[in-house]
Design an enzyme around this catalytic site. Structure first.
Site, PDB file in Angstrom:
ATOM      1  N   ARG A 294       0.852  -1.188   0.000  1.00  0.00           N
ATOM      2  CA  ARG A 294       0.000   0.000   0.000  1.00  0.00           C
ATOM      3  C   ARG A 294       0.890   1.240   0.000  1.00  0.00           C
ATOM      4  O   ARG A 294       1.537   1.551   0.995  1.00  0.00           O
ATOM      5  CB  ARG A 294      -0.922  -0.032   1.231  1.00  0.00           C
ATOM      6  CG  ARG A 294      -1.629   1.285   1.493  1.00  0.00           C
ATOM      7  CD  ARG A 294      -2.711   1.149   2.537  1.00  0.00           C
ATOM      8  NE  ARG A 294      -2.273   0.615   3.805  1.00  0.00           N
ATOM      9  CZ  ARG A 294      -1.669   1.322   4.767  1.00  0.00           C
ATOM     10  NH1 ARG A 294      -1.391   2.596   4.578  1.00  0.00           N
ATOM     11  NH2 ARG A 294      -1.323   0.758   5.897  1.00  0.00           N
ATOM     12  N   HIS A 298      -3.799   4.084   4.810  1.00  0.00           N
ATOM     13  CA  HIS A 298      -4.858   3.079   4.901  1.00  0.00           C
ATOM     14  C   HIS A 298      -6.189   3.682   4.431  1.00  0.00           C
ATOM     15  O   HIS A 298      -6.905   3.096   3.623  1.00  0.00           O
ATOM     16  CB  HIS A 298      -4.982   2.577   6.331  1.00  0.00           C
ATOM     17  CG  HIS A 298      -6.102   1.623   6.547  1.00  0.00           C
ATOM     18  ND1 HIS A 298      -6.102   0.338   6.051  1.00  0.00           N
ATOM     19  CD2 HIS A 298      -7.288   1.769   7.202  1.00  0.00           C
ATOM     20  CE1 HIS A 298      -7.229  -0.265   6.389  1.00  0.00           C
ATOM     21  NE2 HIS A 298      -7.966   0.576   7.083  1.00  0.00           N
ATOM     22  N   TYR A 307       4.151   5.341  11.355  1.00  0.00           N
ATOM     23  CA  TYR A 307       4.475   3.958  11.686  1.00  0.00           C
ATOM     24  C   TYR A 307       5.338   3.246  10.653  1.00  0.00           C
ATOM     25  O   TYR A 307       5.701   2.087  10.851  1.00  0.00           O
ATOM     26  CB  TYR A 307       3.190   3.154  11.922  1.00  0.00           C
ATOM     27  CG  TYR A 307       2.190   3.190  10.784  1.00  0.00           C
ATOM     28  CD1 TYR A 307       2.326   2.387   9.654  1.00  0.00           C
ATOM     29  CD2 TYR A 307       1.071   4.027  10.850  1.00  0.00           C
ATOM     30  CE1 TYR A 307       1.410   2.418   8.621  1.00  0.00           C
ATOM     31  CE2 TYR A 307       0.136   4.065   9.828  1.00  0.00           C
ATOM     32  CZ  TYR A 307       0.306   3.251   8.719  1.00  0.00           C
ATOM     33  OH  TYR A 307      -0.614   3.286   7.700  1.00  0.00           O
TER      34      TYR A 307
END
Length: 412
Positions: A294, A298, A307
């Protein structure tokens, strides 16, 4: 009684450790295998666009010529351009939220183009590329994210169910549908039906997914479990969820599992065709792990910089699914520079149409929430509708945007 064995990451990597005492090397190898492709990765086009022969899967793309590859390239470019436009519109306040698919175009277009019209697809909430391959107008899809529709297309006509927001729930729905195909005798030969269900790596930790695996295996359901492993379940990496590659989980349920390069549209097409063929002939379910990444957040509510490292993102940019097809076509003379310019112009027009549609979408009238709740209305539903509209009519137009003026505008 012998100790239970701990499955090692890849076949042929040496003896398995017992469950209670894996060696440090085996643990490290297991974690690495969840974040790298590994020896079992099926690939037909390298990131540099070079064709990799495959005895098993070449027959499933024997019909793919330069024209077909150009069409696959066009699909991915248009889908990515629409995704980027929708992402921008959310930032401008035109959409309530958007779920980007950036980087996952090959997994979705390749698998989507493998489906036959008689097949059924069950998506999660990121399968915009699959929707496009199933003939769903993305302008109909955009209403979900503008909060005016649950789904704006005929799912039976397109063979593409509405989006599912609850993580993993669509796996149970797909399993039940595929079991129905089996019970109705719609499998057994080349003309059989099959179902495909999409979910992410994060969903593999949900009970619904495991229940779907169990029921699909027990009833030999004609179902392809298609896991898009994009490495991150929101902010948690795959290695936090599994000690071994996700495709190997299929062994425990008694059906085949395979890992494919999710950034290779040709491999995704071939592997999905193979899996669907297995299902059509009554051989039961197949798990495909499309190993991809990805490239964006998200959703538009997420900040991936909190993160994951930028180095990781830069590494995956070199594996871009669109660029490897472009490189293959350009190197082999399958497309001239004018073709790529034409596709980009078409993509820009495609995005402009999506944007125009979004900006001019009418506000649905309040009574819309009572429409299509059931196949047929009922006295109780009609009573609730009348009471709700009467309540809204009690407000002056200037006091509430949800008043009768909005309802009347929506009716004309």
């Amino acid at each position: 009684m012998p100790s239970e064995q701990w499955t090692h990451p890849e076949p042929g990597d040496g003896p398995a450790a017992i469950a209670a005492q894996p060696s440090p090397e085996q643990v490290i190898a297991g974690l690495r295998a969840t974040s790298e492709g590994g020896a079992e990765l099926t690939q037909l086009l390298t990131p540099e666009g070079q064709r990799v022969p495959s005895t098993q899967f070449d027959p499933y793309v024997a019909d793919v010529d330069d024209e077909t590859l150009r069409n696959l390239y066009r699909d991915m470019v248009l889908v990515r351009r629409a995704d980027r436009e929708a992402n921008a519109m959310q930032r401008q306040g035109q959409l309530g939220i958007w779920v980007p698919l950036l980087g996952q175009e090959a997994a979705q277009v390749g698998s989507g183009r493998a489906l036959q019209p008689r097949d059924m697809a069950f998506p999660s909430y990121r399968e915009h590329g699959v929707a496009y391959t199933r003939g769903v107008d993305l302008r109909d899809l955009i209403g979900i994210f503008r909060c005016t529709d649950h789904s704006g297309w005929d799912y039976q006509a397109h063979g593409f169910h509405p989006y599912t927001i609850v993580i993993g729930n669509q796996v149970l729905n797909a399993t039940g549908y595929a079991m129905g195909q089996k019970f109705e005798g719609k499998v057994g030969d080349d003309d059989g039906e099959a179902t495909i269900c999409y979910f992410g790596d994060g969903a593999t930790s949900q009970g619904d997914v495991h229940e779907g695996f169990v029921w699909g295996a027990v009833y030999d359901a004609p179902l392809v479990f298609f896991c898009q492993n994009n490495q991150w379940a929101i902010s948690e990496p795959t290695e936090r969820q599994s000690r071994l590659p996700l495709y190997q989980r299929a062994r425990g349920y008694g059906f085949p599992g395979i890992r494919v390069d999710g950034n290779d549209v040709l491999a995704c097409l071939a592997v999905t065709r193979w899996a669907l063929e297995q299902c059509r002939h009554g051989n039961g379910p197949v798990l495909i792990e499309a190993f991809t990444y990805r490239m964006d957040a998200h959703t538009t509510t997420d900040d991936p910089t909190r993160y994951r490292l930028s180095d990781e993102l830069e590494e995956w940019k070199l594996k871009d699914p669109i660029e490897r097809v472009r490189a293959h076509l350009a190197r082999g003379g399958g497309a001239e520079p004018e073709f790529f310019d034409q596709v980009q112009a078409e993509a820009d027009e495609f995005a402009a149409q999506l944007r125009e549609h979004t900006f001019t979408m009418p506000e649905p009238p309040p009574e819309r929430i009572f429409s299509n709740v059931y196949a047929e209305s009922s006295p109780l539903l009609e009573q609730q509708r009348a009471e709700y509209l009467s309540y809204l009519d009690g407000f002056a137009p200037e006091e509430s945007l949800a008043g009768s003026s909005i309802r009347n505008r929506g009716e004309h």
